[in-house]
Design a protein around this motif. Structure first.
Motif, PDB file in Angstrom:
ATOM      1  N   MET A   1       0.393  -1.132   0.406  1.00 43.42           N
ATOM      2  CA  MET A   1       0.011   0.180  -0.065  1.00 43.42           C
ATOM      3  C   MET A   1       0.784   0.925  -0.239  1.00 43.42           C
ATOM      4  N   ALA A   2       0.693   2.706  -0.427  1.00 39.42           N
ATOM      5  CA  ALA A   2       1.439   3.092  -1.073  1.00 39.42           C
ATOM      6  C   ALA A   2       1.078   4.875  -0.217  1.00 39.42           C
ATOM      7  N   SER A   3       0.077   5.581   0.080  1.00 41.28           N
ATOM      8  CA  SER A   3      -0.289   6.607   0.798  1.00 41.28           C
ATOM      9  C   SER A   3      -0.982   6.649   1.805  1.00 41.28           C
ATOM     10  N   GLY A   4      -2.134   5.621   1.560  1.00 40.27           N
ATOM     11  CA  GLY A   4      -3.344   5.629   2.647  1.00 40.27           C
ATOM     12  C   GLY A   4      -2.824   5.758   4.004  1.00 40.27           C
ATOM     13  N   SER A   5      -3.895   6.020   4.802  1.00 42.21           N
ATOM     14  CA  SER A   5      -2.873   5.575   6.454  1.00 42.21           C
ATOM     15  C   SER A   5      -2.484   4.847   7.198  1.00 42.21           C
ATOM     16  N   SER A   6      -3.503   3.223   6.542  1.00 42.25           N
ATOM     17  CA  SER A   6      -3.798   2.650   7.619  1.00 42.25           C
ATOM     18  C   SER A   6      -2.367   1.703   6.776  1.00 42.25           C
ATOM     19  N   GLY A   7      -1.294   0.901   6.820  1.00 46.98           N
ATOM     20  CA  GLY A   7      -0.328   0.543   6.047  1.00 46.98           C
ATOM     21  C   GLY A   7       0.377  -0.146   7.127  1.00 46.98           C
ATOM     22  N   GLY A   8       1.298  -0.184   7.441  1.00 46.79           N
ATOM     23  CA  GLY A   8       2.968  -0.732   7.500  1.00 46.79           C
ATOM     24  C   GLY A   8       2.623  -1.599   8.859  1.00 46.79           C
ATOM     25  N   SER A   9       3.192  -1.220   9.832  1.00 41.55           N
ATOM     26  CA  SER A   9       3.060  -1.741  11.290  1.00 41.55           C
ATOM     27  C   SER A   9       1.771  -1.861  11.777  1.00 41.55           C
ATOM     28  N   GLU A  10       0.719  -1.445  11.286  1.00 44.67           N
ATOM     29  CA  GLU A  10      -0.893  -1.707  11.978  1.00 44.67           C
ATOM     30  C   GLU A  10      -1.513  -2.597  10.868  1.00 44.67           C
ATOM     31  N   ARG A  11      -0.822  -2.830   9.837  1.00 44.83           N
ATOM     32  CA  ARG A  11      -1.225  -4.140   9.215  1.00 44.83           C
ATOM     33  C   ARG A  11      -1.388  -5.820   9.567  1.00 44.83           C
ATOM     34  N   SER A 204      -6.282  -6.519   7.748  1.00 44.08           N
ATOM     35  CA  SER A 204      -5.178  -5.666   7.239  1.00 44.08           C
ATOM     36  C   SER A 204      -5.370  -4.782   7.347  1.00 44.08           C
ATOM     37  N   HIS A 205      -5.916  -3.698   7.092  1.00 43.86           N
ATOM     38  CA  HIS A 205      -5.621  -2.730   7.110  1.00 43.86           C
ATOM     39  C   HIS A 205      -6.965  -1.668   8.073  1.00 43.86           C
ATOM     40  N   PRO A 206      -6.504  -1.830   9.200  1.00 42.23           N
ATOM     41  CA  PRO A 206      -7.532  -0.768  10.419  1.00 42.23           C
ATOM     42  C   PRO A 206      -7.772   0.832   9.780  1.00 42.23           C
ATOM     43  N   ASP A 207      -8.907   1.715  10.425  1.00 44.13           N
ATOM     44  CA  ASP A 207      -9.054   2.560   9.582  1.00 44.13           C
ATOM     45  C   ASP A 207      -8.727   2.893   9.099  1.00 44.13           C
ATOM     46  N   ILE A 208      -8.998   2.526   7.817  1.00 39.76           N
ATOM     47  CA  ILE A 208      -8.222   3.218   6.652  1.00 39.76           C
ATOM     48  C   ILE A 208      -8.550   4.699   6.250  1.00 39.76           C
ATOM     49  N   ARG A 209      -7.655   6.247   6.435  1.00 40.75           N
ATOM     50  CA  ARG A 209      -8.273   6.698   5.938  1.00 40.75           C
ATOM     51  C   ARG A 209      -7.464   7.234   4.059  1.00 40.75           C
ATOM     52  N   SER A 256     -13.835  -2.164 -13.574  1.00 47.86           N
ATOM     53  CA  SER A 256     -14.137  -2.647 -12.999  1.00 47.86           C
ATOM     54  C   SER A 256     -14.825  -1.735 -11.476  1.00 47.86           C
ATOM     55  N   LEU A 257     -16.283  -1.331 -11.123  1.00 44.52           N
ATOM     56  CA  LEU A 257     -16.461  -0.048  -9.834  1.00 44.52           C
ATOM     57  C   LEU A 257     -15.035  -0.508  -8.780  1.00 44.52           C
ATOM     58  N   VAL A 258     -14.990  -1.474  -8.198  1.00 48.09           N
ATOM     59  CA  VAL A 258     -14.831  -1.926  -6.954  1.00 48.09           C
ATOM     60  C   VAL A 258     -13.888  -1.731  -6.955  1.00 48.09           C
ATOM     61  N   ALA A 259     -12.701  -2.387  -7.439  1.00 46.11           N
ATOM     62  CA  ALA A 259     -11.715  -2.707  -8.493  1.00 46.11           C
ATOM     63  C   ALA A 259     -10.638  -0.923  -8.307  1.00 46.11           C
ATOM     64  N   ASP A 260     -11.311  -0.331  -9.372  1.00 49.10           N
ATOM     65  CA  ASP A 260     -11.026   1.285  -9.804  1.00 49.10           C
ATOM     66  C   ASP A 260     -11.125   1.557  -8.198  1.00 49.10           C
ATOM     67  N   PHE A 261     -12.236   1.263  -7.637  1.00 47.35           N
ATOM     68  CA  PHE A 261     -12.242   1.909  -6.022  1.00 47.35           C
ATOM     69  C   PHE A 261     -11.230   1.817  -4.932  1.00 47.35           C
ATOM     70  N   HIS A 262     -10.915   1.142  -5.052  1.00 46.78           N
ATOM     71  CA  HIS A 262     -10.292   0.380  -3.781  1.00 46.78           C
ATOM     72  C   HIS A 262      -9.300   0.902  -3.686  1.00 46.78           C
ATOM     73  N   ARG A 263      -8.579   0.721  -5.039  1.00 51.24           N
ATOM     74  CA  ARG A 263      -6.768   1.802  -5.861  1.00 51.24           C
ATOM     75  C   ARG A 263      -7.236   2.468  -5.036  1.00 51.24           C
ATOM     76  N   LEU A 266      -6.811   3.771  -1.496  1.00 50.81           N
ATOM     77  CA  LEU A 266      -5.774   3.201  -0.760  1.00 50.81           C
ATOM     78  C   LEU A 266      -4.526   4.130  -1.061  1.00 50.81           C
ATOM     79  N   TYR A 267      -4.695   4.326  -2.500  1.00 53.84           N
ATOM     80  CA  TYR A 267      -3.709   5.246  -3.057  1.00 53.84           C
ATOM     81  C   TYR A 267      -3.917   6.986  -3.241  1.00 53.84           C
ATOM     82  N   GLY A 268      -5.490   7.379  -3.326  1.00 47.93           N
ATOM     83  CA  GLY A 268      -5.694   8.403  -3.303  1.00 47.93           C
ATOM     84  C   GLY A 268      -5.895   8.622  -5.256  1.00 47.93           C
ATOM     85  N   GLY A 269      -6.525   9.592  -5.065  1.00 46.86           N
ATOM     86  CA  GLY A 269      -7.395   9.626  -6.497  1.00 46.86           C
ATOM     87  C   GLY A 269      -8.371  10.151  -6.876  1.00 46.86           C
ATOM     88  N   ILE A 270      -9.078   9.908  -7.913  1.00 49.71           N
ATOM     89  CA  ILE A 270     -10.887  10.765  -8.402  1.00 49.71           C
ATOM     90  C   ILE A 270     -10.716   9.443  -9.394  1.00 49.71           C
TER      91      ILE A 270
END
Ligand code: AFP
Length: 342
Positions: A1-11, A204-209, A256-263, A266-270
């Protein structure tokens, strides 16, 4: 995961979905009877079964079209039918639902008389992105839970025809390289990855921002000749330096909306599916697609709009109401909205 705030050691905290929602219930609504918690467990179970079938679909030769069309006039894939059936069969007997609505059905789905009627209404898209199935692209199930508003012995269409802001829970499951379940009850957005070795969804992704701004724009540019002027100017702005970031965005579009949305979550975008001359009200459905994802994105710090109205405020006029959808990072969506204000 790149830049979403739920990552690293929290995973990979090891907390199972079952433990997590039980703890959430205890913390947020200690007096609750656990109906919503239980309903979510049944949705999780249905998702596991759908996920298993999508994985073995090619092997058992259930890929391909059924040869008929659904109420949207689209070709129905066998797996759509299967996923739809799994959702209905696993949820109608729970005693927590008064009615269901599926993207695959013209009318609401009543709970059979032999089962108890509950306090919630469920809307779902059993297999979103299904035209991608044969190419082994990620697809998903989207769900939205509303509290019952009707009286009487069974639920009615009014229970599902509610504004998105009334949702009590929403989320999706992606069937991709791993199976991931993301949900919110309005208290943070949490993601779980299925560990096939134990058959459990693990946190795996607690409190996603979602990042405030992204670098990605996702739109079907094949529709450009049908777009109105604001949409054309907006997409040109994303492709050039004429945006608030003063840098061109990267294009990513799976279809595929779910896949586009989910990416993008996590990464940020529109992500945009604007109205166009072929689909003047937009292509995507308010109830099973736009509302649940809007509820998720807002709870992760992002926004969702039609361009001129917050998605969660749109009053659904019918079950298969369509809307233009612009969804993602807050600053990107605000920038997009500015093109539709005049
Ligand atoms: P299917 O379920 O028929 O594949 O439709 C997928 C979808 O509803 C949504 O998941 C995509 O974002 C969108 O349609 C793609 O539409 P286009 O193919 O028109 O870009």
């Amino acid at each position: 995961m790149a830049s979403g705030s739920s990552g690293g050691s929290e995973r990979a905290t090891g907390l199972t979905f079952t433990e997590h929602i039980a703890e959430q219930q205890h913390r947020l609504s200690p007096a609750a009877r656990g109906d919503l918690t239980n309903l979510l467990l049944h949705i999780m179970m249905a998702a596991k079964i759908i996920g298993r079938e999508t994985r073995k679909a090619a092997l058992v030769d259930i890929l391909g079209l059924t040869g008929r069309t659904n109420v949207q006039g689209e070709e129905v894939q066998k797996l759509d039918d299967y996923a739809d059936e799994i959702m209905i069969r696993n949820l109608r007997y729970t005693g927590h639902l008064c009615v269901m609505a599926s993207e695959e059905h013209e009318d609401v789905i009543q709970i059979p008389e032999r089962y108890a009627i509950g306090d919630y209404a469920l809307t779902f898209d059993p297999l979103d992105g299904s035209s991608n199935i044969d190419a082994n692209v990620s697809i998903g199930t989207i769900f939205s839970v509303q509290r019952r508003v009707s009286d009487g012995p069974s639920g009615t269409v009014a229970d599902v025809l509610q504004r998105g802001k009334n949702q009590v829970c929403a989320g999706y499951v992606i069937y991709g390289p791993s199976t991931i379940l993301v949900y919110t009850t309005g208290h943070g957005v949490h993601g779980f990855t299925l560990d096939p070795s134990v058959g459990e969804f693990l946190l795996s992704h607690p409190d996603i921002r979602t990042p405030e701004e992204g670098k990605i724009y996702s739109v079907n540019e094949g529709n450009a000749s049908r777009w109105d002027e604001p949409t054309r100017r907006l997409i040109e702005a994303f492709k050039s330096e004429a945006n608030y970031r003063k840098k061109p965005y990267t294009a990513r579009y799976i279809g595929s909306l779910v896949a586009d949305f989910h990416r993008n979550l996590l990464y940020g975008g529109i992500f945009l599916y604007p109205a166009d001359s072929k689909s003047p009200s937009g292509k995507l459905r308010l109830l099973p697609e736009a509302n649940p994802l809007a509820f998720v994105v807002e709870n992760a710090g992002g926004l969702a709009t039609t361009g001129t109205q917050r998605i969660l405020d749109v009053e659904p006029r019918r079950l298969h109401h369509r809307v233009p959808l612009i969804i993602g990072s807050r600053k990107d969506v605000e920038f997009a909205e500015s093109f539709y204000q005049t």
